[in-house]
Design a protein around this motif. Sequence first.
Motif, PDB file in Angstrom:
ATOM      1  N   LEU A  23       0.790  -1.237   0.000  1.00 39.20           N
ATOM      2  CA  LEU A  23       0.000   0.000   0.000  1.00 39.20           C
ATOM      3  C   LEU A  23       0.823   1.288   0.000  1.00 39.20           C
ATOM      4  O   LEU A  23       0.401   2.268  -0.621  1.00 39.20           O
ATOM      5  CB  LEU A  23      -0.988   0.002   1.162  1.00 39.20           C
ATOM      6  N   PRO A  24       1.999   1.334   0.631  1.00 38.53           N
ATOM      7  CA  PRO A  24       2.786   2.572   0.505  1.00 38.53           C
ATOM      8  C   PRO A  24       3.130   2.918  -0.943  1.00 38.53           C
ATOM      9  O   PRO A  24       3.248   4.083  -1.297  1.00 38.53           O
ATOM     10  CB  PRO A  24       4.047   2.281   1.323  1.00 38.53           C
ATOM     11  N   TRP A  25       3.254   1.916  -1.796  1.00 40.72           N
ATOM     12  CA  TRP A  25       3.535   2.189  -3.200  1.00 40.72           C
ATOM     13  C   TRP A  25       2.323   2.807  -3.899  1.00 40.72           C
ATOM     14  O   TRP A  25       2.471   3.555  -4.859  1.00 40.72           O
ATOM     15  CB  TRP A  25       4.006   0.922  -3.912  1.00 40.72           C
ATOM     16  N   LEU A 125       9.529   8.183   1.357  1.00 39.56           N
ATOM     17  CA  LEU A 125       8.463   7.182   1.312  1.00 39.56           C
ATOM     18  C   LEU A 125       8.978   5.856   0.757  1.00 39.56           C
ATOM     19  O   LEU A 125       8.705   4.789   1.318  1.00 39.56           O
ATOM     20  CB  LEU A 125       7.283   7.696   0.476  1.00 39.56           C
ATOM     21  N   LEU A 126       9.721   5.920  -0.345  1.00 39.18           N
ATOM     22  CA  LEU A 126      10.223   4.683  -0.945  1.00 39.18           C
ATOM     23  C   LEU A 126      11.238   3.990  -0.050  1.00 39.18           C
ATOM     24  O   LEU A 126      11.287   2.758   0.000  1.00 39.18           O
ATOM     25  CB  LEU A 126      10.812   4.968  -2.324  1.00 39.18           C
ATOM     26  N   ALA A 127      12.053   4.752   0.678  1.00 38.29           N
ATOM     27  CA  ALA A 127      13.008   4.138   1.601  1.00 38.29           C
ATOM     28  C   ALA A 127      12.281   3.398   2.721  1.00 38.29           C
ATOM     29  O   ALA A 127      12.613   2.245   3.040  1.00 38.29           O
ATOM     30  CB  ALA A 127      13.938   5.198   2.177  1.00 38.29           C
ATOM     31  N   LEU A 128      11.288   4.044   3.315  1.00 36.74           N
ATOM     32  CA  LEU A 128      10.533   3.404   4.397  1.00 36.74           C
ATOM     33  C   LEU A 128       9.741   2.202   3.893  1.00 36.74           C
ATOM     34  O   LEU A 128       9.695   1.152   4.547  1.00 36.74           O
ATOM     35  CB  LEU A 128       9.598   4.413   5.059  1.00 36.74           C
ATOM     36  N   ALA A 129       9.112   2.345   2.736  1.00 37.39           N
ATOM     37  CA  ALA A 129       8.343   1.232   2.164  1.00 37.39           C
ATOM     38  C   ALA A 129       9.274   0.081   1.792  1.00 37.39           C
ATOM     39  O   ALA A 129       8.935  -1.090   1.998  1.00 37.39           O
ATOM     40  CB  ALA A 129       7.554   1.710   0.948  1.00 37.39           C
TER      41      ALA A 129
END
Length: 147
Positions: A23-25, A125-129
Amino acid sequence: MHTLVMIVHVLLVVILVGPAMLLPWVGERALRAGDGEAVHAAGRRTMAFNALVAVAGGFGVLATVTSDEYSFSDPWLIIATTLYVIALGNGALVIPAVLARIGKDLQDAQGRLDGETLEQHRGRLLALAGLNLVFYTAVIILMVWRP
């Protein structure tokens, strides 16, 4: 009893962990589209699915307690539990907060962020996801492999 608990645990993991990881993506896609409301929605869904993953974890604890073969002193289970708790905290608290901030920034800017701000939000966001994907994947590997 143990078999039933294991079935429920695995079923919940199969149903819930995939969306929790991915879902973060959806939020990143909404960020690129400049849709602040969709970013907020992705954050709420990410938090909800990660919170539901806690239910699957509860059944995992129950499965371990009712098992004659495994215990919480097994190294693979200690590592998997640690990674699970980190992923759960990241997915239920950190990522949704980042998505909420991004959504607010997008709404304040009417969907148009400057390139630098957009890339900073995207990178964070992409690092955390990505970390959550790695953590949940490692947990799944450890749970199946049980070295």
